[in-house]
Design a protein around this motif. Structure first.
Motif, mmCIF file in Angstrom:
data_model
loop_
_atom_site.group_PDB
_atom_site.id
_atom_site.type_symbol
_atom_site.label_atom_id
_atom_site.label_comp_id
_atom_site.label_asym_id
_atom_site.label_seq_id
_atom_site.Cartn_x
_atom_site.Cartn_y
_atom_site.Cartn_z
ATOM 1 N N UNK A 30 -11.209 42.227 49.104
ATOM 2 C CA UNK A 30 -12.470 41.728 48.563
ATOM 3 C C UNK A 30 -13.437 42.897 48.461
ATOM 4 N N UNK A 31 -13.845 43.209 47.250
ATOM 5 C CA UNK A 31 -14.706 44.356 46.987
ATOM 6 C C UNK A 31 -14.052 45.630 47.525
ATOM 7 N N UNK A 32 -14.678 46.308 48.489
ATOM 8 C CA UNK A 32 -14.126 47.571 48.980
ATOM 9 C C UNK A 32 -13.408 47.439 50.322
ATOM 10 N N UNK A 33 -13.152 46.202 50.758
ATOM 11 C CA UNK A 33 -12.546 45.984 52.066
ATOM 12 C C UNK A 33 -11.345 45.059 51.974
ATOM 13 N N UNK A 34 -10.297 45.416 52.708
ATOM 14 C CA UNK A 34 -9.158 44.531 52.865
ATOM 15 C C UNK A 34 -9.320 43.789 54.180
ATOM 16 N N UNK A 35 -8.783 42.592 54.244
ATOM 17 C CA UNK A 35 -8.912 41.778 55.445
ATOM 18 C C UNK A 35 -7.546 41.255 55.868
ATOM 19 N N UNK A 56 2.244 46.721 58.939
ATOM 20 C CA UNK A 56 2.387 47.970 58.173
ATOM 21 C C UNK A 56 2.610 47.697 56.689
ATOM 22 N N UNK A 57 3.444 46.718 56.372
ATOM 23 C CA UNK A 57 3.707 46.405 54.963
ATOM 24 C C UNK A 57 2.439 45.878 54.293
ATOM 25 N N UNK A 58 1.738 44.975 54.950
ATOM 26 C CA UNK A 58 0.498 44.445 54.376
ATOM 27 C C UNK A 58 -0.524 45.563 54.182
ATOM 28 N N UNK A 59 -0.615 46.476 55.166
ATOM 29 C CA UNK A 59 -1.549 47.599 55.039
ATOM 30 C C UNK A 59 -1.190 48.481 53.851
ATOM 31 N N UNK A 60 0.098 48.760 53.667
ATOM 32 C CA UNK A 60 0.520 49.595 52.524
ATOM 33 C C UNK A 60 0.138 48.944 51.203
ATOM 34 N N UNK A 61 0.327 47.635 51.118
ATOM 35 C CA UNK A 61 -0.037 46.920 49.886
ATOM 36 C C UNK A 61 -1.540 47.006 49.663
ATOM 37 N N UNK A 62 -2.326 46.729 50.708
ATOM 38 C CA UNK A 62 -3.782 46.782 50.575
ATOM 39 C C UNK A 62 -4.259 48.188 50.219
ATOM 40 N N UNK A 63 -3.655 49.195 50.818
ATOM 41 C CA UNK A 63 -4.084 50.570 50.575
ATOM 42 C C UNK A 63 -3.872 51.014 49.131
ATOM 43 N N UNK A 64 -3.048 50.307 48.379
ATOM 44 C CA UNK A 64 -2.839 50.638 46.967
ATOM 45 C C UNK A 64 -3.981 50.166 46.079
ATOM 46 N N UNK A 65 -4.821 49.257 46.590
ATOM 47 C CA UNK A 65 -5.976 48.819 45.805
ATOM 48 C C UNK A 65 -6.926 50.002 45.646
ATOM 49 N N UNK A 66 -7.282 50.332 44.430
ATOM 50 C CA UNK A 66 -8.045 51.560 44.193
ATOM 51 C C UNK A 66 -9.450 51.574 44.791
ATOM 52 N N UNK A 110 -12.275 44.810 64.310
ATOM 53 C CA UNK A 110 -11.648 46.126 64.253
ATOM 54 C C UNK A 110 -11.518 46.559 62.806
ATOM 55 N N UNK A 111 -11.538 47.857 62.596
ATOM 56 C CA UNK A 111 -11.427 48.380 61.246
ATOM 57 C C UNK A 111 -10.496 49.589 61.216
ATOM 58 N N UNK A 112 -9.847 49.743 60.084
ATOM 59 C CA UNK A 112 -8.964 50.876 59.826
ATOM 60 C C UNK A 112 -9.466 51.526 58.544
ATOM 61 N N UNK A 113 -9.840 52.796 58.625
ATOM 62 C CA UNK A 113 -10.339 53.517 57.454
ATOM 63 C C UNK A 113 -9.160 53.971 56.600
ATOM 64 N N UNK A 114 -9.264 53.684 55.319
ATOM 65 C CA UNK A 114 -8.227 54.094 54.370
ATOM 66 C C UNK A 114 -8.515 55.528 53.928
ATOM 67 N N UNK A 115 -7.505 56.344 54.004
ATOM 68 C CA UNK A 115 -7.663 57.747 53.597
ATOM 69 C C UNK A 115 -8.022 57.819 52.118
ATOM 70 N N UNK A 116 -8.788 58.819 51.757
ATOM 71 C CA UNK A 116 -9.227 59.023 50.385
ATOM 72 C C UNK A 116 -8.031 59.065 49.440
ATOM 73 N N UNK A 117 -8.192 58.408 48.298
ATOM 74 C CA UNK A 117 -7.106 58.346 47.309
ATOM 75 C C UNK A 117 -7.252 59.424 46.240
ATOM 76 N N UNK A 118 -8.267 60.251 46.355
ATOM 77 C CA UNK A 118 -8.454 61.283 45.347
ATOM 78 C C UNK A 118 -7.442 62.399 45.553
ATOM 79 N N UNK A 119 -6.955 62.926 44.468
ATOM 80 C CA UNK A 119 -5.993 64.019 44.564
ATOM 81 C C UNK A 119 -6.739 65.343 44.700
#
Length: 121
Positions: A30-35, A56-66, A110-119
């Motif tokens: 939702x917006x800039x946050x996965x839950x 881990x699988x759910x996190x990988x899927x969420x982390x693909x959201x730009x 609790x929160x987990x910060x997603x690493x920057x997706x910029x190359x």
């Protein structure tokens, strides 16, 4: 559960044996946050890595959201095994919500910060 499936069908995952559902996770963006909305493993199958794998699988899927920058969840303050798992996967406590559960127990936010997706340049 149907509502959770509709808002996050790509991250509504189940673990099962041939004849039994043994775990599930429901997550959504939702917006800039996965839950992580809900996660559970059958008591007979806990301690076998099923919850960790689902998460881990759910996190990988969420982390693909730009647009996502973080993934958040709530966990019972007394659920030490789950808290330990979340911490091992990079989650940090950002607050406590009193009386979060119907029985009056507090929840850790609790929160987990997603690493920057910029190359790199």
């Amino acid at each position: 559960f149907l509502h959770l499936y509709h808002i996050g069908s790509d991250t509504f995952l189940v673990a099962r044996t041939e004849h039994q559902l043994i775990g599930y996770i429901s997550a959504y963006a939702e917006n800039d946050t996965g839950y992580i909305a809900s996660i559970a493993v059958h008591p007979d199958h806990r301690g076998n890595g099923i919850g960790r794998t689902l998460l881990r699988v759910a996190m990988r899927i969420l982390e693909r959201h730009p647009t996502l920058t973080a993934i958040q969840l709530h966990v019972r303050q007394s659920n030490k095994p789950a808290i330990h798992l979340y911490q091992k996967l990079g989650y940090v406590t950002i607050g406590i919500e009193t009386n979060y559960y119907a029985d009056g127990e507090a929840a850790l936010m609790m929160t987990h910060t997603i690493q920057s997706k910029t190359s790199p340049a």
